[in-house]
Design an enzyme around this catalytic site. Structure first.
Site, short mmCIF file in Angstrom:
data_model
loop_
_atom_site.label_atom_id
_atom_site.label_comp_id
_atom_site.label_asym_id
_atom_site.label_seq_id
_atom_site.Cartn_x
_atom_site.Cartn_y
_atom_site.Cartn_z
CE LYS A 11 -3.70 -2.54 1.89
NZ LYS A 11 -5.12 -2.39 2.99
CE1 TYR A 51 -9.23 -4.03 -0.22
CE2 TYR A 51 -8.68 -2.04 -1.51
CZ TYR A 51 -7.93 -2.80 -0.72
OH TYR A 51 -6.72 -2.78 -0.07
CG ASN A 114 -4.06 -4.19 6.39
OD1 ASN A 114 -4.02 -2.97 5.31
ND2 ASN A 114 -4.52 -4.72 7.07
CG HIS A 117 -4.99 -6.62 -0.53
ND1 HIS A 117 -6.72 -6.32 -0.47
CD2 HIS A 117 -4.83 -7.07 -2.27
CE1 HIS A 117 -7.52 -7.95 -0.80
NE2 HIS A 117 -6.16 -7.99 -1.48
CD GLU A 128 -7.73 -9.57 -4.74
OE1 GLU A 128 -6.28 -10.27 -4.55
OE2 GLU A 128 -8.67 -9.52 -3.81
#
Ligand code: CMP
Length: 149
Positions: A11, A51, A114, A117, A128
């Site tokens: 991220k 998402y 976080n 992913h 994905e």
């Protein structure tokens, strides 16, 4: 045991903190194969598609605005049972539950930041990977060292 592929996204904070190499090296040291990798700014429509299952949840808007705010590093990893293995290496989604030694346990403080992913099932991995990579961006290569890991 099955050879699988999984999708990983480092991220925005990972590039900004200059720790891409540290995170990627964890996967390499484990013996996993990187078969696709790129730096990209995620278009809002792609973020919403990726998402979609979280739409309507309290954290959704912040999640989308964070993920499109700056470049991410997207990857496909290949290896035996790699989907569950990488989930374990990443640690629990909720940062307060993620154990030391896991990526989230070692590198972040907030669940909505976080750091990484990873796909949670074979169906998610397939979906994905197709969302983020064209077939010609995935390079499958022979691993003469696989017996040593
Ligand atoms: P990720 O694996 O990218 O999938 C959905 C993301 O939503 C998750 O990691 C977190 O970054 C973010 N998120 C924020 N709050 C929550 C929550 N309470 N439960 C799950 N995911 C959350």
């Amino acid at each position: 045991m099955a050879i699988q592929r999984t999708f990983i996204m480092l991220k925005p904070g990972v590039l900004q903190r200059r720790i891409v190499g540290e995170i990627v090296s964890r996967f390499e040291r484990k013996g996993l194969k990187i078969i696709a990798m790129k730096i990209m700014i995620i278009p809002p429509v792609l973020a919403a598609t990726h998402y979609a299952e979280h739409k309507g949840k309290s954290f959704y808007d912040e999640l989308i605005s964070y993920i499109i705010s700056a470049p991410v590093a997207a990857m496909v990893l290949e290896g035996e049972d790699v989907i569950q293995l990488v989930r374990r290496m990443c640690g629990h989604t909720a940062v307060c539950e993620s154990l030391p030694g896991t990526i989230r346990g070692d590198y972040c403080l907030h669940t909505n930041r976080n750091i990484v992913h990873s796909s949670d099932s074979p169906e998610s991995a397939s979906r994905e990977i197709k969302l983020f990579f064209q077939p010609n961006e995935i390079v499958s290569w022979d691993d003469g060292n696989s017996a040593f890991f």
